[in-house]
Design a protein around this motif. Structure first.
Motif, mmCIF file in Angstrom:
data_model
loop_
_atom_site.group_PDB
_atom_site.id
_atom_site.type_symbol
_atom_site.label_atom_id
_atom_site.label_comp_id
_atom_site.label_asym_id
_atom_site.label_seq_id
_atom_site.Cartn_x
_atom_site.Cartn_y
_atom_site.Cartn_z
ATOM 1 N N PRO A 143 -2.319 9.620 -4.083
ATOM 2 C CA PRO A 143 -3.579 8.728 -3.950
ATOM 3 C C PRO A 143 -3.346 7.226 -3.534
ATOM 4 C CG PRO A 143 -3.148 9.792 -6.315
ATOM 5 C CD PRO A 143 -1.974 9.767 -5.372
ATOM 6 N N ASP A 144 -2.032 6.779 -3.363
ATOM 7 C CA ASP A 144 -1.513 5.236 -3.058
ATOM 8 C C ASP A 144 -1.474 5.709 -1.370
ATOM 9 O OD1 ASP A 144 -0.483 3.125 -2.177
ATOM 10 O OD2 ASP A 144 0.565 3.009 -4.229
ATOM 11 N N LYS A 145 -2.282 4.977 -0.860
ATOM 12 C CA LYS A 145 -2.392 5.013 0.662
ATOM 13 C C LYS A 145 -1.128 4.040 1.258
ATOM 14 C CE LYS A 145 -7.174 5.689 1.206
ATOM 15 N NZ LYS A 145 -8.617 5.498 1.895
ATOM 16 N N GLU A 146 -0.877 3.232 0.537
ATOM 17 C CA GLU A 146 0.275 2.312 0.980
ATOM 18 C C GLU A 146 1.450 3.233 0.822
ATOM 19 O OE1 GLU A 146 0.054 -1.334 2.183
ATOM 20 O OE2 GLU A 146 -1.918 -0.380 2.614
ATOM 21 N N PHE A 147 1.840 3.937 0.022
ATOM 22 C CA PHE A 147 2.916 4.651 -0.461
ATOM 23 C C PHE A 147 2.926 5.550 0.338
ATOM 24 C CE2 PHE A 147 5.844 7.245 -2.772
ATOM 25 C CZ PHE A 147 6.671 6.509 -3.223
#
Length: 488
Positions: free
Chosen positions: A79-83
């Motif tokens: 769910p973390d786009k940065e990750f």
């Protein structure tokens, strides 16, 4: 009884020696060797985890490159786009990822938040530093990214209630430090993702040295590597760092893993930067930005919201430069302060920028433009707490230095993207179209770029079409031309 072997390991680089040495022949450091007892008798006993015995495996044979079948790797999306961006598009099956950072920077928070927000996967979070109750207390504070993005309109109590109802039921917590016991639980649980917090707390019964030693870190990492590759299960390792900022343990630790991520930032500020140091499955120059809140880490999709300050009027010594971190264009604020030296010897201080390159810029300005900066104190600062190595910010820094020296502000909503050469010329920078588009998106009025970025005669004119941009593009070739347009 099995024979034991005593070896000496360098705490700096992991070099092994049969006797104690005063100076390491590998890293040239003094007094870094420590004695460790290695038990060779247990290496052939019970296998580390339940797989086919190595003695029964078929030996590999050489294969031609053309005969190797390859299919696109399926990546697990978080769910973390940065990750996902930092990892190169998602988690690769069977990958071994190492995350390092300062104590208290948020490494455990990031990984626990990742484990709680992946409901479709069975995640095993192994902790050797905290108890189950401590992890439970932290998990109750963390919320999903969807809830976190809406926290401005919902009370904190309601957020926590909603977060507890959405906690991943497939997240399992194990407080254990023995690798043999960890692999027994992995056999029974069969997780889709394993998180180890941290690798320095694990110990293997195959080696009799203490946890955190060079040999233990190397052996535990090797066991995790074999597990990840033979079962195609991704494993995340959290690593400590030394006082020098390097990941603790032997240097071979960073060579063994597939990806190395560095979690940076100041604990006294809310913003954190996740930087890729090594990545076998993607770019090694990506960057992720987070904001540390009481309810967890919030991803910052638009970095300019933290890298640009909100100013009502133009100030001298402040410019905006267009830079690139990986595939992401960003606008950063570059600040300069030039004042008369009061102590005889001028000071040269740069925060977030190379000091030697700053000295080069000052020499160019003094030699080519006639500005007397030899007796001046010069201070440079890149806002937001990030460090930039992109030469495209040279033009913005040079303009900020002269703006502070002459005490004349740069026109509002002006951006710079150009590299400064030793002869005073403005050199071309890569992917200038992305920089222009980012400046236009953020509402800037004009941007200064090099004329050498334009296609020359005989080249494809479609490669760069300036007519499709609404922002005014200033084409310059030398630093003198830039100053004449800025200050008249």
């Amino acid at each position: 009884m099995a024979k034991t072997k005593i070896a000496y390991f360098c705490q700096s680089c992991g070099f092994e020696s049969a006797k104690w040495l005063g100076k390491c022949p590998s890293c040239q450091q003094w007094n870094t060797f420590v004695e460790e007892i290695i038990d060779k008798g247990n290496t052939t006993s019970v296998p580390t985890w339940k797989v086919t015995s190595n003695t029964q495996q078929r030996a590999n044979k050489p294969v031609q490159v053309a005969d190797i079948t390859f299919s696109e790797e399926h990546r697990m999306q978080t769910p973390d786009k940065e990750f996902n961006r930092v990892l190169g598009g998602g988690i690769v099956a069977g990958s071994l990822v190492l995350i390092g950072g300062e104590p208290g920077i948020g490494k455990s928070t990031l990984m626990l938040q990742l484990a709680l927000n992946m409901p479709n996967l069975k995640v095993l979070y192994v902790s050797g530093e905290e108890s189950e109750r401590q992890i439970k207390m932290r998990a109750e504070r963390l919320v999903t990214p969807e809830v976190l993005s809406q926290q401005s309109s919902v009370s904190s109590q309601k957020i926590n209630i909603a977060a507890q109802s959405e906690i991943n039921k497939g997240c399992f917590i194990l407080t254990e430090t023995s690798t043999q016991n960890i692999f027994k639980q992995i056999e029974a649980l069969e997780p889709d993702l394993v998180v180890i917090d941290s690798i320095q707390t694990l110990h293997s019964s195959h080696i009799e040295s203490t946890p955190g030693s060079v040999s233990q870190v190397r052996e535990c990492t090797a066991e995790m590597l074999r597990f990840a590759k033979e079962t195609s299960t991704p494993v995340f390792l959290i690593g400590h760092i030394t006082k020098d900022g390097m990941i603790a343990g032997p240097k071979i630790l960073e060579h063994m893993v597939d990806t190395v991520l560095q979690f940076e930032g100041d604990r006294h500020h809310v913003y954190r930067i996740l930087r890729t140091v090594k990545n076998r499955f993607g770019s090694a120059s990506e960057l992720g930005i987070y904001e540390m809140l009481g309810e967890g880490l919030r991803e910052v999709s638009n970095p300019s919201e933290i890298l640009l300050s909100q100013r009502d009027e133009p100030l001298s010594g402040i410019t905006i430069s267009a830079t690139l971190e990986g595939m992401r264009p960003m606008l950063i604020e570059t600040q300069a302060l030039v004042s008369t030296s009061a102590y005889g010897t001028p000071q040269r201080t740069a925060t977030g920028f190379d000091t030697k390159r700053m000295s080069m810029l000052l020499a160019v300005l003094e030699k080519r433009c006639g500005f007397r900066l030899g007796a001046k104190d010069v201070f440079l600062n890149i806002t937001g707490g990030i460090r930039v190595e992109d030469p495209a910010i040279d033009l913005g820094l040079a303009a900020a230095i002269i703006s502070s020296h002459e005490d004349m502000p740069i026109p509002f909503k002006t951006c710079f993207a150009g590299e400064l050469g030793l002869s005073g010329e403005i050199r071309a920078v890569n992917r200038v179209e992305q920089r222009i588009a980012e400046a236009q998106k953020l509402g800037f009025n004009q941007i200064f770029i090099s004329k050498y970025n334009l296609p020359s005669a005989g080249q494809d004119k479609k490669r760069m079409d300036l007519s499709r941009y609404d922002i005014e593009i200033k084409i310059v070739s030398s630093i003198e031309e830039v100053f004449s347009q800025l200050f008249g």
